[in-house]
Write an enzyme that holds these catalytic residues in place. Structure first.
Site, short mmCIF file in Angstrom:
data_model
loop_
_atom_site.label_atom_id
_atom_site.label_comp_id
_atom_site.label_asym_id
_atom_site.label_seq_id
_atom_site.Cartn_x
_atom_site.Cartn_y
_atom_site.Cartn_z
N LYS A 38 -1.35 8.31 21.63
CA LYS A 38 -0.46 7.10 21.73
C LYS A 38 -0.11 6.56 23.50
CE LYS A 38 3.57 7.07 20.29
NZ LYS A 38 4.85 6.63 21.12
N GLY A 114 7.52 10.02 18.77
CA GLY A 114 6.80 10.42 17.33
C GLY A 114 7.68 11.90 16.82
N GLY A 473 56.39 16.94 8.09
CA GLY A 473 57.76 16.36 7.42
C GLY A 473 57.55 15.03 6.83
N SER A 542 46.17 11.53 6.17
CA SER A 542 45.26 10.41 6.63
C SER A 542 44.90 10.44 8.05
CB SER A 542 46.19 8.80 6.36
OG SER A 542 47.15 8.80 7.04
#
Lengths: 636, 300
Positions: A38, A114, A473, A542
């Site tokens: 290439k 590639g 807590g 969270s």
């Protein structure tokens, strides 16, 4: 520069230039690996179009001797090597763009490497390509990677393919070999819907049929590679599709002028054309097509213009100006292909941003329906998408957007996915169609609304979101806050991490993806409760900022209070009320936040509680005081 | 109508980029180096926001060592166009008298240009800066994005570049980060000159051949632009007909012998040219892969 033009340069530069200025532009992508030759082929195109300057050539000669693979001959592949790191490794690590020109056209070549990173780079390089050159080694024929490249081209919508059957010199310029490769490729391409294929026998190393017809392949009667690149029809497709122009910028230099600046992405526009502004659906007529070079009678795809309309209608950046006869659809739920481009996997349910046209909107992606094995094209079940993976997913946007199917229009059907925290481009996608449920399920308009619920309760609804490590807590403080609210006769509800996992979220584990989904569901429930007029106390580890941001975005800005219950890991581990840290340290529990799963502390919480110096009682008073000051409850 | 010409296509793309960057930034600025690429970029900015004014100032990170003609040209153009110009000179360099003769090209460039640029961006709080760099200039530039994110320390990380697809550019940045935007990414040197010819864009006269006093040093012709240039023993400036393919600090920019006195002759000469543009720049030859190193440190 072809030699025939040299004479013209000498004799009549002006005529030569006039000719030069009628050149068109072709963007294409070169697909293949280093082994297929290439870089050599691109190097050959640059070299033969005389775009390699003497100083580059001298460097090339030195480099060819030092690290080249062609003995004493020039190693043209070295011409296209860029960054120092890859030059040493002998591989390219990203998409590079090269330029060359012939008499007829200027070319921009996207050159993608590639190896493993290929999907991301190739999709990027192909997204702007009009055409692809797919390179195969004549000795090896159609390989898995050839199929992969071709599939990716079909996915990104590159329909024109030139198959360059390379290294023909190594198979004795055999016509039989060429014909076999050609036939096999066409059959495969047809299976995935690509029919516009031209095959050429070449040797990039020897230069056969690259820019000159080769006497080694007398049986081949077609054009050279350059000949094909020069003559392929460019944009009749885009011209024939309906007019579209995403508005980039509203130009208002003074009260007398109000124009909408943007780039025509498809179709043709004339003054007097009826246009529709989406998503608002308003219609008007084009008054002028303004440019610095004077008003235009016609604007086509690729031109940057400023449009004025006959009517005074409200237009802003992100709107799509479109043909009134064939306007785009508008929807907020879609099925799409997603290509994931980031090391951090896609998290279903996480809130991302989508940029489509000039519009940026909030986006959540559902669990993939399946992902695609790019080597076998098989559909594989998947919970998420990792780097370089491609899947089909449903999307949910936070507002309706105008769109076309990607198959009909790349610019109004293609989008990028942006991470809200890092701001990186983490993926891209192609819209298939709007989900029918988005068309049919409208928000039910309800007479007794949030304000009505709240008025009855003598309180303003809100979410108080407690975040922090396990053992910080959170639940203790939230419990105290709720007791105090209750004493005042206020209506509240406490959503607790552990309790929710017994019911609503009992199907979820503790992987990163499941944690995101856990919080997404809780945030939606909390938002519904706010709608019902309640003060919602949510107590969840969270750990990720994105999900807390998602929860915040579900309600209005005055209805969210983030409480960061801050504790050092050492203290939390010492408290260890549920014995989780001990288990995690003994390897009996995986994915515990703080141990083997990250916690991203809030950057600007409304309340920051240091739970090592403040008692739970004091902390709950802080929250109550904040709610009073914010007008959620009446101050004591 | 026939398809767009390559110059029309490039112009459209560049205007799109300029508008996109301005729409997504709070304090954009255009790096103005007075050279031909800056001239083209400025011309395109005029077109992008027409009939309105150019909605950002120009920033010239000055080294005090530019050719005298460049300062004259700069001030004239700025006055003609009525744009705001910010000139920034690194105060530390002024104090220390940093110059290419005593301190060498590497330190000179690092302190005046790289450091100066960082200081100016920080001082004025610019969040998006347009630069005239092109991908064809140098191999490491071939992979540069159109929108290139720089860390709060102004560093470029070639491994952390954002994928750029279709016409969608992502200009979002975290606090402290800035974006360098290159509207001329896909232009070549030849495209630039053809466009200058087509649009009749004014450029610094130094690009055109004239008799100028030069000395030859290490195979490079250096213009004796003012009396700050120390002449070595036995060195006398001679008048030769020369021009410049690229403009920077005069002691660091080599002239070429040429008879090209107008744009057409320059294009004709370029068609036959056998040396690439940056070769005249001494700084690129410091070390192999040197441009990549400079960019990681924050050079434009």
């Amino acid at each position: 520069m072809a030699r025939s033009s040299d004479q013209l340069i000498e004799t009549d530069i002006e005529r030569y230039l006039e000719h030069q200025q009628r050149k068109t532009l072709l963007r294409f992508i070169m697909c293949g690996s280093v082994d297929d030759g290439k870089s050599t082929l691109i190097g050959r195109l640059l070299y033969e179009s005389h775009l390699v300057f003497d100083d580059h050539l001298r460097a090339l000669e030195t480099d060819s001797k030092r690290i080249g693979t062609q003995g004493d001959e020039l190693d043209l592949a070295l011409l296209v090597d860029g960054l120092a790191a890859e030059r040493e490794q002998g591989i390219t690590i990203d998409v590079a763009y090269r330029f060359f020109a012939t008499e007829a056209r200027k070319f921009i070549v996207a050159d993608a490497p590639g190896h493993e990173q290929y999907t991301r780079n190739m999709i990027t390089g192909a997204s702007t390509a009009d055409l692809a050159v797919v390179l195969v080694d004549a000795r090896k024929g159609i390989l898995t990677q050839t199929r992969r490249h071709t599939y990716l081209l079909s996915l990104i919508g590159v329909q024109k393919i030139v198959l360059a059957v390379n290294k023909l010199d190594l198979v004795g310029y055999s016509r039989e070999t060429f014909d076999l490769v050609d036939a096999e490729y066409r059959e495969f391409a047809k299976e995935i819907g690509i029919t516009d294929v031209v095959s050429i026998p070449v040797s990039a190393l020897r230069g056969d049929n690259v820019t000159r017809r080769s006497s080694n392949t007398p049986w081949y009667t077609g054009s050279t590679l350059i000949g094909i690149l020069e003559s392929i029809d460019l944009d009749s497709d885009r011209r024939d599709s309906p007019f579209r122009m995403p508005v980039q910028w509203v130009n208002r230099p003074d009260s007398g002028f109000r124009g909408f600046a943007g780039t025509v992405v498809s179709g043709v526009l004339h003054p007097g054309d009826p246009v529709r502004l989406t998503p608002s659906g308003r219609q008007s007529t084009v008054s002028r097509i303004v440019t610095a070079d004077g008003d235009l009678d016609e604007a086509v795809s690729g031109q940057a213009i400023t449009v004025t309309l006959k009517d005074e209608i409200d237009v802003s950046r992100g709107d799509l100006l479109a043909s009134a006869e064939a306007p785009p659809s508008v929807a907020d739920q879609f099925e799409a292909h997603i290509v994931w481009m980031n090391d951090q996997e896609m998290l279903p349910g996480r809130s991302y941003l989508m940029k489509i046209g000039t519009l940026t909107v909030g986006l959540t992606i559902a669990h993939p329906k399946y992902k695609i094995n790019v080597n076998t094209l098989e559909h594989v079940a998947a919970k998420s998408l990792g780097l370089n993976e491609i899947g089909v997913c449903n999307l949910n946007l936070d507002r309706p957007v105008p769109y076309d199917r990607y198959a009909d229009n790349r610019d109004t059907g293609g989008f990028i996915v942006i991470d809200r925290i890092t701001n990186n481009t983490v993926g891209c996608g192609m819209l298939h169609f709007a989900l029918r449920r988005a068309d049919n399920i409208h928000w039910q308009s309800i007479d007794v609304n949030k304000a009505a619920h709240a008025a009855l309760n003598h309180q303003r609804p809100c979410i108080v979101w407690f975040t922090g490590l396990s053992g910080a807590g959170k639940s203790t403080i939230a419990n105290l806050v709720e007791r105090k609210l209750h004493q005042r006769g206020l209506h509240s509800y406490l959503l607790d991490g552990d309790n929710v996992r017994h019911g609503l979220n009992k199907d979820l584990g503790f992987t990163e993806a499941d944690r995101v989904e856990n919080i997404r569901r809780v945030a939606e429930v909390a938002a519904l409760m706010v709608d019902a007029g309640l003060i919602v106390l949510a107590s969840f580890i969270s750990p990720f900022r994105s999900e807390r941001l998602l929860a915040r975005d579900l309600v209005s800005t005055t209805e969210f209070c983030e409480v960061f219950v801050d504790v050092t890991l050492a203290v939390a581990e010492q408290r260890d009320p549920k014995g989780l840290y001990r288990k995690a340290r003994q390897g009996e529990l995986l994915n515990l936040t703080g141990i083997d799963s990250p916690y991203e502390p809030p950057e600007h919480p409304e309340i920051h509680v240091d739970s090592t110096s403040l008692s739970a009682e004091q902390a709950s008073d802080l929250v109550i005081a904040w709610l009073g000051a914010a007008g959620v409850i009446e101050s004591a | 109508m026939s398809p767009l010409t390559h110059l029309q296509a490039l112009e459209g793309e560049s205007i799109h980029i300029l508008r996109e960057a301005v729409a997504e930034s709070e304090r954009p600025v255009m790096l103005y180096s007075v050279g031909k690429d800056s001239s083209v970029m400025l011309h395109l900015a005029g077109k992008a926001f027409y009939p309105g004014p150019i909605p950002f100032p120009l920033l010239h990170v000055d080294t005090t060592w530019k050719f005298r003609d460049m300062y004259v040209f700069r001030d004239k153009r700025v006055a003609e166009l009525g744009v705001d110009l910010v000139v920034y000179q690194n105060p530390e360099c002024l104090k220390l008298g940093i110059n290419p003769f005593t301190h060498g090209s590497e330190l000179h460039t690092a302190m005046w240009k790289t450091e100066g640029l960082k200081q100016a961006l920080d001082l004025y709080g610019f969040d998006v800066a347009f630069g005239g760099a092109r991908r064809d200039e140098e191999t490491s530039r071939a992979k540069e994005r159109v929108f290139s994110i720089r860390s709060p320390q102004h560093r470029w990380d070639p491994k952390q570049q954002r994928p750029e697809l279709w016409r969608l550019y992502n200009a979002r940045r975290s606090p402290g980060e800035t974006v360098r935007v290159f509207p001329l990414s896909n232009w070549t040197e030849l495209d630039v000159w053809q466009y200058i010819h087509q649009e009749d864009i004014p450029v610094v006269p130094l690009y055109f051949a004239a008799k100028r006093p030069v000395v030859e040093r290490g195979g490079t012709l250096i213009l004796v632009d003012d009396d700050r240039m120390p002449l070595e023993v036995g060195e006398t400036p001679t008048l030769r007909t020369v021009r410049f393919r690229t403009l920077g600090c005069y002691p660091l920019t080599g002239a070429i012998e040429s008879e090209a006195r107008d744009v057409l002759s320059i294009i004709g000469e370029m068609m036959r040219a056998t040396n690439s543009e940056r070769q005249g720049r001494v700084i690129d030859h410091d070390a192999s892969g040197s441009m990549e190193k400079k960019k990681q440190e924050g050079y434009f």
